[in-house]
Design an enzyme around this catalytic site. Structure first.
Site, PDB file in Angstrom:
ATOM      1  N   GLU A   1       3.318  -5.445  12.390  1.00  0.00           N
ATOM      2  CA  GLU A   1       2.360  -4.347  12.172  1.00  0.00           C
ATOM      3  C   GLU A   1       1.302  -4.889  11.236  1.00  0.00           C
ATOM      4  O   GLU A   1       1.607  -5.221  10.088  1.00  0.00           O
ATOM      5  CB  GLU A   1       3.057  -3.143  11.515  1.00  0.00           C
ATOM      6  CG  GLU A   1       4.143  -2.511  12.353  1.00  0.00           C
ATOM      7  CD  GLU A   1       3.616  -1.836  13.598  1.00  0.00           C
ATOM      8  OE1 GLU A   1       2.403  -1.544  13.650  1.00  0.00           O
ATOM      9  OE2 GLU A   1       4.414  -1.621  14.519  1.00  0.00           O
TER      10      GLU A   1
ATOM     11  N   THR B   1      -1.248 -13.014   7.601  1.00  0.00           N
ATOM     12  CA  THR B   1       0.157 -13.305   7.285  1.00  0.00           C
ATOM     13  C   THR B   1       1.028 -13.133   8.533  1.00  0.00           C
ATOM     14  O   THR B   1       1.946 -13.926   8.760  1.00  0.00           O
ATOM     15  CB  THR B   1       0.664 -12.377   6.166  1.00  0.00           C
ATOM     16  OG1 THR B   1      -0.205 -12.507   5.046  1.00  0.00           O
ATOM     17  CG2 THR B   1       2.071 -12.733   5.749  1.00  0.00           C
TER      18      THR B   1
ATOM     19  N   ASN C   1       0.813  -1.234   0.000  1.00  0.00           N
ATOM     20  CA  ASN C   1       0.000   0.000   0.000  1.00  0.00           C
ATOM     21  C   ASN C   1       0.840   1.275   0.000  1.00  0.00           C
ATOM     22  O   ASN C   1       0.464   2.271  -0.607  1.00  0.00           O
ATOM     23  CB  ASN C   1      -1.016  -0.017   1.145  1.00  0.00           C
ATOM     24  CG  ASN C   1      -0.366  -0.048   2.506  1.00  0.00           C
ATOM     25  OD1 ASN C   1       0.665  -0.678   2.697  1.00  0.00           O
ATOM     26  ND2 ASN C   1      -0.956   0.642   3.445  1.00  0.00           N
TER      27      ASN C   1
ATOM     28  N   GLU D   1       7.087   0.497  16.184  1.00  0.00           N
ATOM     29  CA  GLU D   1       8.145   1.050  15.339  1.00  0.00           C
ATOM     30  C   GLU D   1       8.311   2.524  15.682  1.00  0.00           C
ATOM     31  O   GLU D   1       7.603   3.069  16.519  1.00  0.00           O
ATOM     32  CB  GLU D   1       7.774   0.873  13.868  1.00  0.00           C
ATOM     33  CG  GLU D   1       7.625  -0.582  13.470  1.00  0.00           C
ATOM     34  CD  GLU D   1       7.402  -0.770  11.972  1.00  0.00           C
ATOM     35  OE1 GLU D   1       6.365  -0.303  11.465  1.00  0.00           O
ATOM     36  OE2 GLU D   1       8.263  -1.383  11.324  1.00  0.00           O
TER      37      GLU D   1
ATOM     38  N   CYS E   1      -3.256   1.686   6.273  1.00  0.00           N
ATOM     39  CA  CYS E   1      -3.642   0.986   7.506  1.00  0.00           C
ATOM     40  C   CYS E   1      -4.248   1.944   8.516  1.00  0.00           C
ATOM     41  O   CYS E   1      -4.965   1.529   9.412  1.00  0.00           O
ATOM     42  CB  CYS E   1      -2.433   0.278   8.096  1.00  0.00           C
ATOM     43  SG  CYS E   1      -1.055   1.408   8.365  1.00  0.00           S
TER      44      CYS E   1
ATOM     45  N   GLY F   1       1.878  -5.988   7.269  1.00  0.00           N
ATOM     46  CA  GLY F   1       0.964  -6.600   6.308  1.00  0.00           C
ATOM     47  C   GLY F   1      -0.293  -7.043   7.029  1.00  0.00           C
ATOM     48  O   GLY F   1      -0.643  -6.491   8.087  1.00  0.00           O
ATOM     49  N   SER F   2      -0.962  -8.057   6.489  1.00  0.00           N
ATOM     50  CA  SER F   2      -2.252  -8.462   7.046  1.00  0.00           C
ATOM     51  C   SER F   2      -2.069  -9.272   8.327  1.00  0.00           C
ATOM     52  O   SER F   2      -1.021  -9.890   8.551  1.00  0.00           O
ATOM     53  CB  SER F   2      -3.016  -9.287   6.008  1.00  0.00           C
ATOM     54  OG  SER F   2      -2.297 -10.477   5.748  1.00  0.00           O
ATOM     55  N   THR F   3      -3.101  -9.304   9.123  1.00  0.00           N
ATOM     56  CA  THR F   3      -3.065 -10.061  10.381  1.00  0.00           C
ATOM     57  C   THR F   3      -2.898 -11.561  10.097  1.00  0.00           C
ATOM     58  O   THR F   3      -2.186 -12.266  10.814  1.00  0.00           O
ATOM     59  CB  THR F   3      -4.356  -9.772  11.176  1.00  0.00           C
ATOM     60  OG1 THR F   3      -4.366  -8.368  11.470  1.00  0.00           O
ATOM     61  CG2 THR F   3      -4.413 -10.552  12.473  1.00  0.00           C
TER      62      THR F   3
HETATM   63  P1  NAD Z   1      -0.034  -9.360   3.053  1.00  0.00           P
HETATM   64  O1  NAD Z   1      -0.064  -9.862   4.451  1.00  0.00           O
HETATM   65  O2  NAD Z   1      -0.754 -10.123   2.027  1.00  0.00           O
HETATM   66  O3  NAD Z   1       1.474  -9.240   2.528  1.00  0.00           O
HETATM   67  C1  NAD Z   1       2.437  -8.498   3.230  1.00  0.00           C
HETATM   68  C2  NAD Z   1       3.805  -9.065   2.904  1.00  0.00           C
HETATM   69  O4  NAD Z   1       3.909 -10.377   3.448  1.00  0.00           O
HETATM   70  C3  NAD Z   1       4.076  -9.200   1.404  1.00  0.00           C
HETATM   71  O5  NAD Z   1       5.417  -8.857   1.133  1.00  0.00           O
HETATM   72  C4  NAD Z   1       3.825 -10.685   1.162  1.00  0.00           C
HETATM   73  O6  NAD Z   1       4.512 -11.189   0.056  1.00  0.00           O
HETATM   74  C5  NAD Z   1       4.352 -11.284   2.448  1.00  0.00           C
HETATM   75  N1  NAD Z   1       3.852 -12.637   2.758  1.00  0.00           N
HETATM   76  C6  NAD Z   1       2.689 -13.204   2.349  1.00  0.00           C
HETATM   77  N2  NAD Z   1       2.602 -14.461   2.840  1.00  0.00           N
HETATM   78  C7  NAD Z   1       3.713 -14.688   3.552  1.00  0.00           C
HETATM   79  C8  NAD Z   1       4.205 -15.792   4.317  1.00  0.00           C
HETATM   80  N3  NAD Z   1       3.515 -16.931   4.410  1.00  0.00           N
HETATM   81  N4  NAD Z   1       5.391 -15.667   4.948  1.00  0.00           N
HETATM   82  C9  NAD Z   1       6.089 -14.522   4.885  1.00  0.00           C
HETATM   83  N5  NAD Z   1       5.698 -13.451   4.166  1.00  0.00           N
HETATM   84  C10 NAD Z   1       4.513 -13.525   3.528  1.00  0.00           C
HETATM   85  O7  NAD Z   1      -0.527  -7.844   3.133  1.00  0.00           O
HETATM   86  P2  NAD Z   1      -0.772  -6.866   1.901  1.00  0.00           P
HETATM   87  O8  NAD Z   1      -2.037  -7.304   1.243  1.00  0.00           O
HETATM   88  O9  NAD Z   1       0.460  -6.718   1.112  1.00  0.00           O
HETATM   89  O10 NAD Z   1      -1.006  -5.472   2.646  1.00  0.00           O
HETATM   90  C11 NAD Z   1      -2.230  -5.055   3.157  1.00  0.00           C
HETATM   91  C12 NAD Z   1      -2.295  -5.329   4.650  1.00  0.00           C
HETATM   92  O11 NAD Z   1      -1.235  -4.654   5.314  1.00  0.00           O
HETATM   93  C13 NAD Z   1      -3.545  -4.812   5.295  1.00  0.00           C
HETATM   94  O12 NAD Z   1      -4.024  -5.788   6.189  1.00  0.00           O
HETATM   95  C14 NAD Z   1      -3.079  -3.585   6.071  1.00  0.00           C
HETATM   96  O13 NAD Z   1      -3.860  -3.249   7.191  1.00  0.00           O
HETATM   97  C15 NAD Z   1      -1.727  -3.998   6.472  1.00  0.00           C
HETATM   98  N6  NAD Z   1      -0.902  -2.843   6.798  1.00  0.00           N
HETATM   99  C16 NAD Z   1      -0.610  -2.591   8.103  1.00  0.00           C
HETATM  100  C17 NAD Z   1       0.153  -1.489   8.446  1.00  0.00           C
HETATM  101  C18 NAD Z   1       0.505  -1.189   9.880  1.00  0.00           C
HETATM  102  O14 NAD Z   1       1.366  -0.350  10.099  1.00  0.00           O
HETATM  103  N7  NAD Z   1      -0.110  -1.838  10.853  1.00  0.00           N
HETATM  104  C19 NAD Z   1       0.624  -0.646   7.431  1.00  0.00           C
HETATM  105  C20 NAD Z   1       0.304  -0.930   6.105  1.00  0.00           C
HETATM  106  C21 NAD Z   1      -0.456  -2.042   5.793  1.00  0.00           C
END
Ligand code: NAD
Length: 483
Positions: free
Chosen positions: A248, A230, A150, A461, A282, A226-228
């Site tokens: 995060e 993952t 994002n 962070e 996020c 990333g997502s909860t």
């Molecule tokens: P995602 O979890 O699908 O992917 C995030 C990263 O994890 C990517 O690089 C992906 O390739 C990697 N990944 C996927 N599966 C994996 C595994 N099994 N092992 C290790 N790495 C793996 O998330 P997304 O769709 O890229 O991003 C959107 C999500 O990120 C939303 O849920 C959003 O809320 C969250 N987000 C959180 C914050 C925060 O600061 N809390 C900031 C930005 C985005």
């Protein structure tokens, strides 16, 4: 950029297998190029390079590391228009957002941590004249970062900069959905004079590259955004290996507008907090609670301002709403529009895939959407949509809205709008949210702790918190007299 490559040991290389993945342009739905479909063997090469580079990087004085990080920032600044264009094309975000937010913030991340590392200090605990406890903070070694699509360069550098500043070497895994600016950063870091192996970028799929990084025995820490779902997978893999973990994750943030607020300011900012980056931040607030006595007025103003947002080609300078990042994400967001209707929601504006003509006729656009008539407990209001969809809900009392605001599994950020100082303090402290803004949104000071409660995160962070995460404390107790 046609062909994204890995950057390992200072060199731009394809995946060892030669395999590639397609990369897509969200605004057109067309092919943009390829990226390496890396696997565990590429991760192993990158970790070896990082491990080789670690002793010299660790021994480099903080002031010298700081100067090198500033040089990386200078390279990024010199390429700001190129990077902003690349980010906009790769992610679908408006060029104005990439130019004014994403790339400047990536530059600032390097500058901020270049300074922070020269100011980082640790504690000394004297014991009444007979001993001194000196707490040293050592870099961890090779660390891994895993980041989302994002805010691609912004969030990658938010991890990489403090990790490098603290003396670690890094293997960074960007999102496979938005690989381009990470490649450019890897190239520019080499040009800035960062020694080979200090920063390595391995591109590819999460379950292959991210998973290999999370389970590699030489990797001492994983910093993930990333997502909860993952995050939980990474924790399952990395926790039994005793790696340090910073997670995060997702959010479903509330915006709470009390009747005594500056309603014009609340409306202006709430349009941004609902729809900035097409709702794909996020920190966005898709649950908007408005005190009943001003509900109609606030709703009508929000609808008018939202309907006026300029949606279109992300590369046009006046565009305020670009495309969603991928075909899969478009389908997910559209499925939530169907669900919102099934759950009894009423679309006040938006509610459909948007038609943009010309080169964007097949792009992945969704109208910014406001919906009301939904219960706070329904799925639309409980699950993370991460798109341009926000729900309006009236409330009658502070107690009621506190329960509703806290009534989700997430706890990342909240915005509270009120002129009542006592309420601002009382209510903020009671919110289950790692970050609370009062009468504003997304006002960031990089020294403050950043992160979420509940299913939104583990760890923080930012500022000293990040430098602490990327270092290992060691207490040395020095006996001063006697036996
Ligand atoms: P995602 O979890 O699908 O992917 C995030 C990263 O994890 C990517 O690089 C992906 O390739 C990697 N990944 C996927 N599966 C994996 C595994 N099994 N092992 C290790 N790495 C793996 O998330 P997304 O769709 O890229 O991003 C959107 C999500 O990120 C939303 O849920 C959003 O809320 C969250 N987000 C959180 C914050 C925060 O600061 N809390 C900031 C930005 C985005």
């Amino acid at each position: 950029m046609d062909g994204v490559l890995n950057v390992i040991d200072g060199r731009e290389v394809p995946a060892r297998s030669g395999a590639t993945l397609p990369n897509w342009e969200p605004a057109t739905g067309g092919a943009l190029g390829t990226l390496p479909d890396s696997d565990a063997s590429d991760v192993a090469l990158a970790v070896e390079a990082a491990a080789r580079a670690f002793p010299a990087w660790r021994a480099t004085p903080a002031a010298v590391r700081s100067r090198l990080l500033r040089k990386v920032a200078d390279e990024l600044r010199a390429a700001l228009p190129e990077l902003a264009r690349a980010e906009s094309v790769d992610s679908g975000k408006p060029i104005a957002v990439a130019t004014e937010v994403d790339i400047p913030r990536a530059i600032l991340n390097f500058e901020f941590f270049a300074d922070a590392t020269t100011q980082f200090s640790s504690e000394c605990h004297p014991m009444e004249g007979h001993a001194l406890n000196v707490t040293l903070r050592h870099p961890l070694g090779v660390v891994g970062t895993i980041s989302p699509w994002n805010l691609p360069l912004y969030l990658l550098t938010w991890k990489v900069a403090p990790a490098l500043a603290a003396g670690n070497t890094v293997v960074a895994k960007p999102s496979e959905v938005t690989p381009v600016t990470a490649h450019l950063l890897g190239r520019m870091a080499v040009e800035a004079g960062l020694p080979p192996g200090v920063l390595n970028i391995v591109q590819g799929l999460g379950p292959k590259v991210g998973d290999a990084l999370s389970r590699h025995p030489e990797v001492k820490a994983i910093s993930f955004t990333g997502s909860t779902r993952t995050g939980a997978e990474i924790a399952r893999t990395a926790a039994p290996l005793f790696k340090k973990l910073s997670l995060e994750m997702g959010g479903k943030n509330p915006v709470i507008i009390f009747a005594d607020a500056d309603l014009d300011a609340a409306v202006t900012t709430t349009v941004r907090s609902s729809f900035a980056n097409q709702g794909q931040i996020c920190l966005c607030g898709p649950r908007i609670f408005v005190e009943r006595s001003v509900y109609g007025r606030v709703r009508d103003a929000l609808v008018e301002r939202t309907a006026a947002l300029k949606l279109g080609d992300p590369l046009l300078p006046g565009t305020e709403q670009g495309a969603l990042v991928s075909r899969a994400h478009l389908d997910k967001v559209l499925s939530y529009l169907v669900l919102a209707r099934e759950e009894g929601g009423r679309f006040l504006t938006g509610g459909r895939r948007a038609e943009v003509g010309g080169r964007c006729r097949d792009g992945w656009f969704v109208e910014p959407t406001l919906v009301d008539g939904l219960d706070p407990g329904c799925r639309t209001n409980q699950e993370e949509i991460f798109g341009p969809v926000a729900a309006l809900m009236p409330f009658d009392s502070e107690e009621e809205v506190l329960g509703a605001a806290n009534g989700v599994r997430y706890g990342l950020a909240a915005s509270v709008w009120t002129r009542d100082l006592q309420r601002a303090h009382r209510f903020s402290a009671a919110l289950e949210s790692g970050i609370v803004w009062v009468n504003t949104w997304m006002l960031r000071d990089l020294r403050t702790p950043f992160g979420g409660m509940k299913d939104s995160g583990v760890g923080r962070e930012g500022g000293q918190e990040a430098l602490r995460f990327f270092t290992e404390p060691q207490n040395v107790c020095i006996h001063l007299a006697g036996g």
